[in-house]
Design a protein around this motif. Structure first.
Motif, PDB file in Angstrom:
ATOM      1  N   THR A 256       0.832  -1.216   0.000  1.00 25.63           N
ATOM      2  CA  THR A 256       0.000   0.000   0.000  1.00 25.63           C
ATOM      3  C   THR A 256       0.861   1.258   0.000  1.00 25.63           C
ATOM      4  N   PRO A 258       2.762   4.631  -1.039  1.00 26.43           N
ATOM      5  CA  PRO A 258       2.351   5.711  -1.944  1.00 26.43           C
ATOM      6  C   PRO A 258       3.238   5.769  -3.181  1.00 26.43           C
ATOM      7  N   LYS A 259       2.716   6.303  -4.232  1.00 22.53           N
ATOM      8  CA  LYS A 259       3.467   6.438  -5.482  1.00 22.53           C
ATOM      9  C   LYS A 259       4.686   7.331  -5.260  1.00 22.53           C
ATOM     10  N   GLY A 260       5.832   6.877  -5.758  1.00 29.17           N
ATOM     11  CA  GLY A 260       7.056   7.664  -5.634  1.00 29.17           C
ATOM     12  C   GLY A 260       7.890   7.323  -4.429  1.00 29.17           C
ATOM     13  N   PRO A 263       8.928   1.184  -1.429  1.00 27.70           N
ATOM     14  CA  PRO A 263       7.894   0.442  -0.682  1.00 27.70           C
ATOM     15  C   PRO A 263       8.410  -0.330   0.528  1.00 27.70           C
ATOM     16  N   THR A 296       3.015  10.580   4.430  1.00 26.88           N
ATOM     17  CA  THR A 296       1.733  10.161   3.859  1.00 26.88           C
ATOM     18  C   THR A 296       0.735   9.838   4.962  1.00 26.88           C
ATOM     19  N   LYS A 304      -4.648   2.253   2.547  1.00 23.80           N
ATOM     20  CA  LYS A 304      -4.602   3.063   1.333  1.00 23.80           C
ATOM     21  C   LYS A 304      -4.037   4.448   1.634  1.00 23.80           C
ATOM     22  N   SER A 308      -0.152  12.804   0.285  1.00 26.41           N
ATOM     23  CA  SER A 308       1.275  12.803   0.601  1.00 26.41           C
ATOM     24  C   SER A 308       1.868  14.184   0.370  1.00 26.41           C
TER      25      SER A 308
END
Length: 438
Positions: A256, A258-260, A263, A296, A304, A308
């Motif tokens: 889950t 966040p983009k960028g 992980p 975030t 989810k 951010s």
């Protein structure tokens, strides 16, 4: 059982009925306006406004409102009922929970006086919600003082329904200083590591989870290092390791992220009811990966990411700083020099060009105003007036206004009333409610 307490005073040889109180006691629950053997109800002052006139932001008036003198160090708010709960010492190291209506200052129900475990001292106070019900919870830790109970230590909790004060007592045997929080639908007791117990506020049922029973996400070696219970969500316990975090039996941060973000680097820094604030390293190769981090806000139920913002690498102490504070309706979140509009999906990092935090935000209202101070190390310091110049931030413009130096900041706002705290020269705590006028 209903009792009537009537006091008669002889004035000029004439017997005058001076006071009639209605005391209701029912099964350990609260009583509306009850006085009892420890003295009459002490409602907040509100007729001509509070006696204490603090310097506050101009959107609040001190000419109206209410004041409580001599409350304990903690208070709790139930936004759904509009009640504020506070503790007072009544006699012989016994304590009573009292409530008031935050809009009017009128006294609400009061609990019966009780004695916490030894050593004596003000119990702690928090709010927990489950099944659309809110509860005030007092808790303390120690040994029984009656000389009859074995010498083991335990956590003692009194759970009050915020509506009518119905009380349930729960005692949980516990070794070592506990951490007690209420970020999910139960009261979480932990040892600062991976041992925990959850108390259901509705039934009083206690569920224990030993560190040996913790299940780790597949392939997460960092999860097994410095494993710690961080909070409770509607889906289960939130745990973290040296890096990465997960909900026991539920979601996993690596899936889950966040983009960028990288992980495998997520660390939860603060948990609030329904929300988690986490810090992430930027993905390898990102332009600002060497100087910035991603912060975030995650939905606690699903993991989810909601919104951010990138920021320099400020000081961080997981579980303490930056401390996440959410507006009553859940639309805004502030934490240190971070601010998030959760509905507009926008975030902002207040920092100087070199990366130093420009301010620390400590409270936020549904109207989109946040309050804090420059150079404060944390939210408590900002609210105590020890952290430099007080400021107000607007979520409408993302602008920051400087307030006069002696301005006291609202710790919270509910029912259109700002809650302020002040300690007088006799070391008595004053809780004050000033209405918002602008």
């Amino acid at each position: 059982m209903r009792q009537r307490i009537v006091r008669l005073a002889l004035v000029g040889g004439v017997l005058v009925l001076a006071l009639l109180l209605l005391l209701t006691t029912c099964g350990g629950g609260g009583s509306e306006g009850a006085g009892g053997e420890d003295g009459p109800e002490k409602p907040a002052r509100r007729s001509a406004g509070p006696a204490t006139q603090l310097d506050v932001p101009p959107e609040y008036t001190t000419r109206r409102g209410w004041e409580v003198v001599g409350a304990g160090p903690d208070y709790a708010l139930s936004h759904t009922t509009g009640r504020l709960a506070y503790l007072e010492e009544v006699s012989g190291h016994r304590y009573r929970l009292r409530t008031l209506d935050t809009e009017t200052g009128r006294a609400g129900w009061s609990g019966e006086a009780w004695r916490p475990p030894e050593p004596p001292g003000f119990p702690k106070l928090l709010t927990v919600a489950k099944d659309d019900r809110q509860f005030f919870v007092t808790w303390s830790f120690g040994k029984a003082g009656d000389g009859l109970t074995p010498s083991g230590t335990f956590v003692s909790l009194d759970v009050y329904d915020a509506v009518d004060g119905e009380r349930r007592r729960v005692e949980v045997p516990w070794t070592g200083a506990p951490t007690v929080t209420a970020t999910g639908p139960g009261v979480l007791i932990s040892d600062g590591r991976a041992n925990s117990a959850v108390v259901d506020p509705v039934s009083g049922e206690v569920s224990r989870i030993a560190a040996s029973a913790v299940a780790y996400p597949k392939g997460c070696t960092a999860c097994k290092q410095l494993t710690e219970v961080r909070g409770q969500t509607a889906k289960g316990l939130l745990l973290s390791g040296a890096r990465e975090f997960w909900v026991r039996g539920g979601w996993y941060s690596r899936r889950t992220a966040p983009k960028g973000a990288d992980p495998a680097t997520g660390v939860p820094t603060s948990v609030a009811p329904g929300l988690i604030l986490a810090k992430w390293q930027l993905a390898q190769g990102a332009k600002r990966a060497a100087t910035h981090q991603m912060w975030t806000v995650h939905d606690a139920g699903s993991g989810k990411p909601l919104v951010s913002v990138e920021c320099h690498t400020p000081a961080m102490e997981p579980g303490r700083y930056p401390q996440a504070v959410v507006s009553p309706s859940g639309g805004y979140l502030v934490a240190g020099n971070l601010a998030f509009d959760l509905e507009a999906k926008k975030g902002f990092c207040f920092e100087e060009e070199g990366g130093a935090a420009g301010l620390t935000l400590a409270s936020v209202t549904d109207g989109g105003s946040a309050y804090g101070a420059t150079t404060a190390r944390d939210a408590d310091e900002a609210l105590d007036g020890e952290g430099g110049g007080p400021v107000r931030m607007s979520f409408t413009t993302w602008g920051v206004d400087t307030l006069p130096p002696n301005t006291r900041l609202p710790e919270a706002e509910t029912s259109g009333v700002g809650i302020f705290r002040w300690t007088d020269r006799e070391d008595r705590l004053h809780l004050l409610g000033y209405p918002r006028v602008g």
